[in-house]
Design a protein around this motif. Structure first.
Motif, PDB file in Angstrom:
ATOM      1  N   ILE A  35       4.086  -1.226   4.050  1.00 30.29           N
ATOM      2  CA  ILE A  35       2.791  -1.448   4.695  1.00 30.29           C
ATOM      3  C   ILE A  35       2.890  -0.890   6.116  1.00 30.29           C
ATOM      4  CG2 ILE A  35       1.093  -3.175   5.427  1.00 30.29           C
ATOM      5  CD1 ILE A  35       1.415  -2.907   2.348  1.00 30.29           C
ATOM      6  N   TYR A  36       1.914  -0.074   6.502  1.00 28.63           N
ATOM      7  CA  TYR A  36       1.935   0.513   7.842  1.00 28.63           C
ATOM      8  C   TYR A  36       1.819  -0.582   8.900  1.00 28.63           C
ATOM      9  CZ  TYR A  36       1.270   4.976   5.420  1.00 28.63           C
ATOM     10  OH  TYR A  36       1.414   6.065   4.600  1.00 28.63           O
ATOM     11  N   PRO A  37       2.495  -0.390  10.044  1.00 26.49           N
ATOM     12  CA  PRO A  37       2.591  -1.451  11.069  1.00 26.49           C
ATOM     13  C   PRO A  37       1.262  -2.103  11.449  1.00 26.49           C
ATOM     14  CG  PRO A  37       4.007   0.383  11.662  1.00 26.49           C
ATOM     15  CD  PRO A  37       3.213   0.821  10.445  1.00 26.49           C
ATOM     16  N   GLN A  38       0.188  -1.326  11.579  1.00 30.33           N
ATOM     17  CA  GLN A  38      -1.083  -1.915  12.009  1.00 30.33           C
ATOM     18  C   GLN A  38      -1.690  -2.850  10.963  1.00 30.33           C
ATOM     19  OE1 GLN A  38      -0.530   1.321  11.240  1.00 30.33           O
ATOM     20  NE2 GLN A  38      -2.403   2.398  10.664  1.00 30.33           N
ATOM     21  N   PHE A  39      -1.191  -2.786   9.708  1.00 30.35           N
ATOM     22  CA  PHE A  39      -1.722  -3.642   8.647  1.00 30.35           C
ATOM     23  C   PHE A  39      -0.785  -4.785   8.271  1.00 30.35           C
ATOM     24  CE2 PHE A  39      -3.669   0.586   7.919  1.00 30.35           C
ATOM     25  CZ  PHE A  39      -4.989   0.220   8.155  1.00 30.35           C
ATOM     26  N   VAL A  40       0.433  -4.797   8.804  1.00 34.14           N
ATOM     27  CA  VAL A  40       1.410  -5.839   8.464  1.00 34.14           C
ATOM     28  C   VAL A  40       0.880  -7.248   8.744  1.00 34.14           C
ATOM     29  CG1 VAL A  40       3.691  -6.789   9.036  1.00 34.14           C
ATOM     30  CG2 VAL A  40       3.431  -4.337   8.584  1.00 34.14           C
ATOM     31  N   PRO A  41       0.142  -7.494   9.844  1.00 32.82           N
ATOM     32  CA  PRO A  41      -0.369  -8.858  10.055  1.00 32.82           C
ATOM     33  C   PRO A  41      -1.246  -9.349   8.897  1.00 32.82           C
ATOM     34  CG  PRO A  41      -0.516  -7.616  12.087  1.00 32.82           C
ATOM     35  CD  PRO A  41      -0.129  -6.631  11.007  1.00 32.82           C
ATOM     36  N   GLY A  42      -1.861  -8.453   8.158  1.00 31.82           N
ATOM     37  CA  GLY A  42      -2.695  -8.827   7.023  1.00 31.82           C
ATOM     38  C   GLY A  42      -1.915  -9.396   5.848  1.00 31.82           C
ATOM     39  N   LEU A  43      -0.588  -9.273   5.888  1.00 33.78           N
ATOM     40  CA  LEU A  43       0.236  -9.835   4.819  1.00 33.78           C
ATOM     41  C   LEU A  43       0.405 -11.344   4.960  1.00 33.78           C
ATOM     42  CD1 LEU A  43       3.161  -7.249   4.512  1.00 33.78           C
ATOM     43  CD2 LEU A  43       1.244  -7.586   2.944  1.00 33.78           C
ATOM     44  N   GLY A  44       0.401 -11.842   6.191  1.00 33.35           N
ATOM     45  CA  GLY A  44       0.736 -13.247   6.386  1.00 33.35           C
ATOM     46  C   GLY A  44       2.113 -13.499   5.800  1.00 33.35           C
ATOM     47  N   THR A  45       2.309 -14.687   5.220  1.00 36.77           N
ATOM     48  CA  THR A  45       3.603 -14.981   4.584  1.00 36.77           C
ATOM     49  C   THR A  45       3.579 -14.661   3.096  1.00 36.77           C
ATOM     50  OG1 THR A  45       3.020 -17.243   4.007  1.00 36.77           O
ATOM     51  CG2 THR A  45       4.011 -16.881   6.193  1.00 36.77           C
ATOM     52  N   MET A  46       2.377 -14.580   2.512  1.00 35.56           N
ATOM     53  CA  MET A  46       2.178 -14.406   1.069  1.00 35.56           C
ATOM     54  C   MET A  46       2.842 -15.532   0.276  1.00 35.56           C
ATOM     55  SD  MET A  46       1.996 -10.324   0.422  1.00 35.56           S
ATOM     56  CE  MET A  46       0.738 -10.446  -0.838  1.00 35.56           C
ATOM     57  N   GLU A  47       3.070 -16.659   0.947  1.00 32.13           N
ATOM     58  CA  GLU A  47       3.678 -17.814   0.285  1.00 32.13           C
ATOM     59  C   GLU A  47       2.834 -18.253  -0.906  1.00 32.13           C
ATOM     60  OE1 GLU A  47       4.846 -22.411   1.331  1.00 32.13           O
ATOM     61  OE2 GLU A  47       4.782 -20.950   2.959  1.00 32.13           O
ATOM     62  N   GLY A  48       3.483 -18.523  -2.018  1.00 34.75           N
ATOM     63  CA  GLY A  48       2.805 -18.981  -3.219  1.00 34.75           C
ATOM     64  C   GLY A  48       2.227 -17.870  -4.073  1.00 34.75           C
ATOM     65  N   ILE A  49       2.386 -16.623  -3.656  1.00 33.66           N
ATOM     66  CA  ILE A  49       1.863 -15.484  -4.426  1.00 33.66           C
ATOM     67  C   ILE A  49       3.035 -14.810  -5.125  1.00 33.66           C
ATOM     68  CG2 ILE A  49       0.663 -13.273  -4.304  1.00 33.66           C
ATOM     69  CD1 ILE A  49      -0.719 -14.335  -1.747  1.00 33.66           C
ATOM     70  N   SER A  50       2.986 -14.762  -6.446  1.00 39.11           N
ATOM     71  CA  SER A  50       4.080 -14.138  -7.200  1.00 39.11           C
ATOM     72  C   SER A  50       3.745 -12.725  -7.650  1.00 39.11           C
ATOM     73  CB  SER A  50       4.440 -14.980  -8.426  1.00 39.11           C
ATOM     74  OG  SER A  50       3.351 -15.022  -9.340  1.00 39.11           O
ATOM     75  N   HIS A  51       2.449 -12.444  -7.830  1.00 37.75           N
ATOM     76  CA  HIS A  51       2.006 -11.133  -8.323  1.00 37.75           C
ATOM     77  C   HIS A  51       0.839 -10.637  -7.471  1.00 37.75           C
ATOM     78  CE1 HIS A  51       4.173 -12.668 -11.802  1.00 37.75           C
ATOM     79  NE2 HIS A  51       4.240 -11.430 -12.251  1.00 37.75           N
ATOM     80  N   ILE A  52       0.774  -9.324  -7.318  1.00 38.22           N
ATOM     81  CA  ILE A  52      -0.323  -8.716  -6.560  1.00 38.22           C
ATOM     82  C   ILE A  52      -0.929  -7.555  -7.344  1.00 38.22           C
ATOM     83  CG2 ILE A  52       0.406  -9.370  -4.235  1.00 38.22           C
ATOM     84  CD1 ILE A  52       1.786  -6.610  -3.992  1.00 38.22           C
ATOM     85  N   TRP A  53      -2.215  -7.384  -7.167  1.00 40.11           N
ATOM     86  CA  TRP A  53      -2.883  -6.166  -7.610  1.00 40.11           C
ATOM     87  C   TRP A  53      -2.558  -5.109  -6.566  1.00 40.11           C
ATOM     88  CZ3 TRP A  53      -4.997  -5.655 -12.216  1.00 40.11           C
ATOM     89  CH2 TRP A  53      -5.581  -6.757 -12.855  1.00 40.11           C
ATOM     90  N   VAL A  54      -2.147  -3.952  -6.994  1.00 41.08           N
ATOM     91  CA  VAL A  54      -1.883  -2.839  -6.087  1.00 41.08           C
ATOM     92  C   VAL A  54      -2.849  -1.719  -6.459  1.00 41.08           C
ATOM     93  CG1 VAL A  54      -0.172  -1.221  -5.201  1.00 41.08           C
ATOM     94  CG2 VAL A  54       0.556  -3.501  -5.950  1.00 41.08           C
ATOM     95  N   LEU A  55      -3.713  -1.366  -5.524  1.00 44.27           N
ATOM     96  CA  LEU A  55      -4.621  -0.245  -5.719  1.00 44.27           C
ATOM     97  C   LEU A  55      -4.042   0.929  -4.943  1.00 44.27           C
ATOM     98  CD1 LEU A  55      -6.508  -2.989  -5.556  1.00 44.27           C
ATOM     99  CD2 LEU A  55      -8.251  -1.283  -6.014  1.00 44.27           C
ATOM    100  N   TYR A  56      -3.765   1.994  -5.644  1.00 47.40           N
ATOM    101  CA  TYR A  56      -3.183   3.157  -4.975  1.00 47.40           C
ATOM    102  C   TYR A  56      -3.801   4.437  -5.519  1.00 47.40           C
ATOM    103  CZ  TYR A  56      -0.026   3.373  -9.051  1.00 47.40           C
ATOM    104  OH  TYR A  56       0.484   3.447 -10.317  1.00 47.40           O
ATOM    105  N   TRP A  57      -3.620   5.501  -4.767  1.00 44.12           N
ATOM    106  CA  TRP A  57      -4.208   6.793  -5.085  1.00 44.12           C
ATOM    107  C   TRP A  57      -3.182   7.626  -5.842  1.00 44.12           C
ATOM    108  CZ3 TRP A  57      -9.146   8.135  -4.732  1.00 44.12           C
ATOM    109  CH2 TRP A  57      -9.480   9.482  -4.832  1.00 44.12           C
ATOM    110  N   MET A  58      -3.541   8.043  -7.055  1.00 42.30           N
ATOM    111  CA  MET A  58      -2.654   8.900  -7.860  1.00 42.30           C
ATOM    112  C   MET A  58      -2.879  10.338  -7.403  1.00 42.30           C
ATOM    113  SD  MET A  58      -2.961   7.009 -11.559  1.00 42.30           S
ATOM    114  CE  MET A  58      -4.753   6.873 -11.536  1.00 42.30           C
ATOM    115  N   ASP A  59      -2.264  10.675  -6.290  1.00 36.64           N
ATOM    116  CA  ASP A  59      -2.549  11.927  -5.589  1.00 36.64           C
ATOM    117  C   ASP A  59      -2.129  13.184  -6.345  1.00 36.64           C
ATOM    118  OD1 ASP A  59       0.087  10.957  -5.081  1.00 36.64           O
ATOM    119  OD2 ASP A  59       0.246  12.240  -3.327  1.00 36.64           O
ATOM    120  N   ARG A  60      -1.348  13.052  -7.402  1.00 33.76           N
ATOM    121  CA  ARG A  60      -0.951  14.236  -8.178  1.00 33.76           C
ATOM    122  C   ARG A  60      -1.649  14.331  -9.530  1.00 33.76           C
ATOM    123  NH1 ARG A  60       4.688  12.459  -6.038  1.00 33.76           N
ATOM    124  NH2 ARG A  60       3.251  10.935  -5.212  1.00 33.76           N
TER     125      ARG A  60
END
Length: 142
Positions: A35-60
């Motif tokens: 996670i880029y430094p300017q967005f790291v505060p948006g992570l918080g602790t993520m306590e209690g979260i075991s799974h995440i949806w990851v939306l990413y760009w399939m650039d190729r």
């Protein structure tokens, strides 16, 4: 006009099209989501979260395909009815299991991303919201 700003990048052992698994759910290879430094505060602790949806760009991925065919299919299928990476807007949606979080880097399993894929967003996976038990499965053998 739509503007997207990546929040990070995926570091993956898979470096070329065709090297990643078709679906990430069965992938046990750990990947790091930086996670880029300017967005790291948006992570918080993520306590209690075991799974995440990851939306990413399939650039190729190819972006000019409206029908795709897997080797085990007889005919090509429309891209909006399948999960092919080749599509007009190659946005991937995968569920990653959090293995570790340290200093803005989330180590996950369960993705099929290529190395260097830009991360657009992450969201917690919530069973009560995300799991629809009576949904139809178009790939189920009848």
């Amino acid at each position: 006009m739509i503007e997207l700003e990546p929040i990070g990048v995926i570091h993956s052992p898979f470096t070329s099209r065709g090297s990643a698994p078709r679906q990430g759910r069965s992938c046990s290879e750990p990947m790091k989501i930086e996670i880029y430094p300017q967005f790291v505060p948006g992570l918080g602790t993520m306590e209690g979260i075991s799974h995440i949806w990851v939306l990413y760009w399939m650039d190729r991925a190819e972006r000019d395909i409206l029908f795709a065919k897997r080797p085990d299919w007889d005919e090509p299928r429309p891209v909006f009815t399948i999960r092919s990476p080749a599509r007009p807007n190659p946005i991937a949606l995968s569920i990653g299991r959090i293995e570790e979080i340290e200093k803005g880097i989330i180590t996950v399993t369960g993705l099929e991303a290529l190395d260097g894929s830009p991360v657009l967003d992450i969201k917690p996976y919530v069973v009560e919201i995300d799991c629809i038990f009576d949904s139809l499965n178009p790939f189920e053998k009848k």
